[in-house]
Design an enzyme around this catalytic site. Structure first.
Site, PDB file in Angstrom:
ATOM      1  N   ASP A  47      50.537  21.541 -51.456  1.00  0.00           N
ATOM      2  CA  ASP A  47      49.207  21.922 -50.960  1.00  0.00           C
ATOM      3  C   ASP A  47      48.837  21.066 -49.735  1.00  0.00           C
ATOM      4  O   ASP A  47      48.410  21.591 -48.697  1.00  0.00           O
ATOM      5  CB  ASP A  47      48.128  21.710 -52.038  1.00  0.00           C
ATOM      6  CG  ASP A  47      48.381  22.479 -53.341  1.00  0.00           C
ATOM      7  OD1 ASP A  47      47.525  23.290 -53.729  1.00  0.00           O
ATOM      8  OD2 ASP A  47      49.420  22.265 -53.972  1.00  0.00           O
ATOM      9  N   GLU A  70      40.749  23.859 -48.289  1.00  0.00           N
ATOM     10  CA  GLU A  70      40.490  23.472 -49.678  1.00  0.00           C
ATOM     11  C   GLU A  70      40.663  21.972 -49.937  1.00  0.00           C
ATOM     12  O   GLU A  70      39.851  21.368 -50.633  1.00  0.00           O
ATOM     13  CB  GLU A  70      41.410  24.253 -50.631  1.00  0.00           C
ATOM     14  CG  GLU A  70      41.175  23.831 -52.081  1.00  0.00           C
ATOM     15  CD  GLU A  70      42.029  24.566 -53.095  1.00  0.00           C
ATOM     16  OE1 GLU A  70      42.830  25.431 -52.720  1.00  0.00           O
ATOM     17  OE2 GLU A  70      41.887  24.251 -54.295  1.00  0.00           O
ATOM     18  N   ILE A 137      47.769  26.365 -50.704  1.00  0.00           N
ATOM     19  CA  ILE A 137      48.458  27.045 -51.813  1.00  0.00           C
ATOM     20  C   ILE A 137      47.367  27.653 -52.677  1.00  0.00           C
ATOM     21  O   ILE A 137      46.572  26.938 -53.288  1.00  0.00           O
ATOM     22  CB  ILE A 137      49.338  26.105 -52.662  1.00  0.00           C
ATOM     23  CG1 ILE A 137      50.528  25.611 -51.843  1.00  0.00           C
ATOM     24  CG2 ILE A 137      49.850  26.847 -53.916  1.00  0.00           C
ATOM     25  CD1 ILE A 137      51.503  24.716 -52.618  1.00  0.00           C
ATOM     26  N   ASP A 138      47.303  28.963 -52.683  1.00  0.00           N
ATOM     27  CA  ASP A 138      46.369  29.643 -53.574  1.00  0.00           C
ATOM     28  C   ASP A 138      47.154  30.003 -54.831  1.00  0.00           C
ATOM     29  O   ASP A 138      48.234  30.577 -54.739  1.00  0.00           O
ATOM     30  CB  ASP A 138      45.832  30.899 -52.884  1.00  0.00           C
ATOM     31  CG  ASP A 138      44.835  31.626 -53.772  1.00  0.00           C
ATOM     32  OD1 ASP A 138      44.073  30.953 -54.484  1.00  0.00           O
ATOM     33  OD2 ASP A 138      44.827  32.873 -53.740  1.00  0.00           O
ATOM     34  N   THR A 140      47.680  27.440 -57.320  1.00  0.00           N
ATOM     35  CA  THR A 140      48.507  26.243 -57.569  1.00  0.00           C
ATOM     36  C   THR A 140      49.054  26.247 -58.993  1.00  0.00           C
ATOM     37  O   THR A 140      50.193  25.818 -59.226  1.00  0.00           O
ATOM     38  CB  THR A 140      47.692  24.957 -57.301  1.00  0.00           C
ATOM     39  OG1 THR A 140      47.169  25.030 -55.970  1.00  0.00           O
ATOM     40  CG2 THR A 140      48.556  23.711 -57.415  1.00  0.00           C
TER      41      THR A 140
END
Ligand SMILES: Nc1ncnc2c1ncn2[C@@H]1O[C@H](COP(=O)(O)OS(=O)(=O)O)[C@@H](OP(=O)(O)O)[C@H]1O
Ligand SMILES: [Mg+2]
Ligand SMILES: [Mg+2]
Ligand SMILES: [Mg+2]
Length: 358
Positions: A47, A70, A137-138, A140
């Site tokens: 991420d 994010e 990273i969607d 995770t």
């Protein structure tokens, strides 16, 4: 400034491609450098590394733009071991096309510069100016589980999404492949049958292309599949029961006459999958009264589905509003479906949720 967003699209696609390659290296490594965030959700070196590489590309090309991303850099400043692990990834991940790599600004200078880049994603968002939304990273949890995940990037101008790109390394390249969350047993994907980039520009349609490792592969237009018979429709939803109310979605499906069980898939891979007609409907029903969806979890997918002929609203029937900050504070849940049947799906949702429009 051109209104075609050609440069923004090219940079966004290459930035997503490069960041996705970094995440794949972590996906295939058993040590993922996972730490738990304040809200108890996981974050990995993948991420952080992907966020650093995407922001580096944006800084090189659009230094005046704001960024809502994010992940935060604070914990890394006091965790040298984790920082070094991320830096090892970032300094050794590049596209294998010199011109593409040059366009993205080349290598990041050093570990401190990398931390500064990660920290640039702290914009509050809002209704004015150019703002990029990044989910490095969607999904995770899906990434850690060996399932689907997506690298997500969108450009909003004055609160409206203009460009959206999703890197989905574990989805089939073939747009016509049946919808399944399964990525198969071949985790190395030596045949190259998986890995796709979805993109859209407002008013210019949506497309998919193989992920690749260098210059961008040729894109193909994608479109949602018209639903001729609701009984045969397929719908997808989150894997995590805490992210979407799966009991309510089953009732909604029953009301609509959908006979197939849902496909549970992590991340915005769901938006990409319905946009190319592999699936039909995406339902995301609130599980709590207080959780606000994050803009980086939806911006790219919302545009890609709408440009492919879909309609995306919340459970009240309102369009997703990306102009109110880092979250979708004005919305509740997500209903995405082909435009022709969206009203019918929304009606069933509202009947089940007991909030039919008055
Ligand atoms: N309570 C709650 N409700 C709704 N959504 C939540 C919630 N908590 C987290 N999240 C966000 O869900 C993102 C993961 O996307 P999905 O839910 O579609 O995938 S999954 O199947 O649950 O993995 C996930 O994105 P990542 O953190 O990028 O993985 C979260 O931002
Ligand atoms: Mg996410
Ligand atoms: Mg994420
Ligand atoms: Mg997260």
């Amino acid at each position: 400034m051109s209104s075609s967003f050609a440069k923004e699209l090219e940079v966004a696609q290459l930035a997503v491609q490069r960041a996705t390659i970094l995440t794949k290296r972590v996906f295939h490594n058993s040590a993922k450098g996972t730490v738990s965030k304040d809200d108890a959700s996981p974050v990995t070196v993948g991420d952080f590394g992907a966020q650093a590489l995407i922001i580096a590309a944006l800084q090189a090309n659009f230094p005046g733009d704001k960024i809502v991303a994010e992940e935060e850099s604070d914990t890394l400043r006091s965790n040298a071991a984790l920082r070094d692990q991320i830096w090892d990834l970032v300094r050794t991940t590049a596209l294998d096309d010199a011109a593409a790599e040059a366009l993205l600004g080349g290598a990041v200078k050093d570990a401190d510069a990398m931390l500064d880049l990660i920290g640039l994603g702290n914009s509050k968002g809002g209704a004015s100016g150019r703002i990029w939304a990044i989910d490095p990273i969607d999904g995770t949890k899906g990434f850690l589980r060996g399932g689907q995940y997506a690298v997500c990037l969108a450009l909003m101008v004055d609160g409206d999404v203009k460009v959206g790109v999703l890197g989905c390394p574990n989805l089939p390249v073939d747009d016509a492949a049946p919808l399944t969350a399964d990525i198969g047993t071949d985790q190395t994907d030596e045949g190259g049958s998986r890995g796709v980039i979805f993109s859209a520009v407002l008013g210019q349609g949506a497309s998919s292309r193989p992920l690749g490792t260098g210059a961008l592969a040729e894109g193909k237009p994608i479109a949602m599949k018209p639903i001729t018979e609701m009984a045969a429709a397929s719908f997808c939803e989150s894997v995590e029961a805490g992210h979407s109310n799966q009991g309510e979605s089953a009732q909604i499906a029953q009301k609509l006459g959908i006979t197939r069980p849902s496909v549970r898939m992590d991340s915005q891979a769901k938006y990409g999958s319905i946009a190319r007609g592999a699936g039909d409907i995406y339902l995301r029903l609130p599980t709590s009264k207080t959780y606000q969806e994050k803009i980086w979890d939806h911006a790219a997918g919302d545009l890609i589905v709408r440009e492919a002929g879909g309609q995306v609203t919340d459970t009240t029937g309102s369009r997703l509003d990306f102009s109110v900050g880092r979250t979708l504070a004005a919305n509740r849940g997500v209903i995405a479906a082909p435009a022709a049947v969206h009203g019918q799906v929304l009606k069933a949702v509202q009947e089940v949720l007991g909030q039919a429009a008055s």
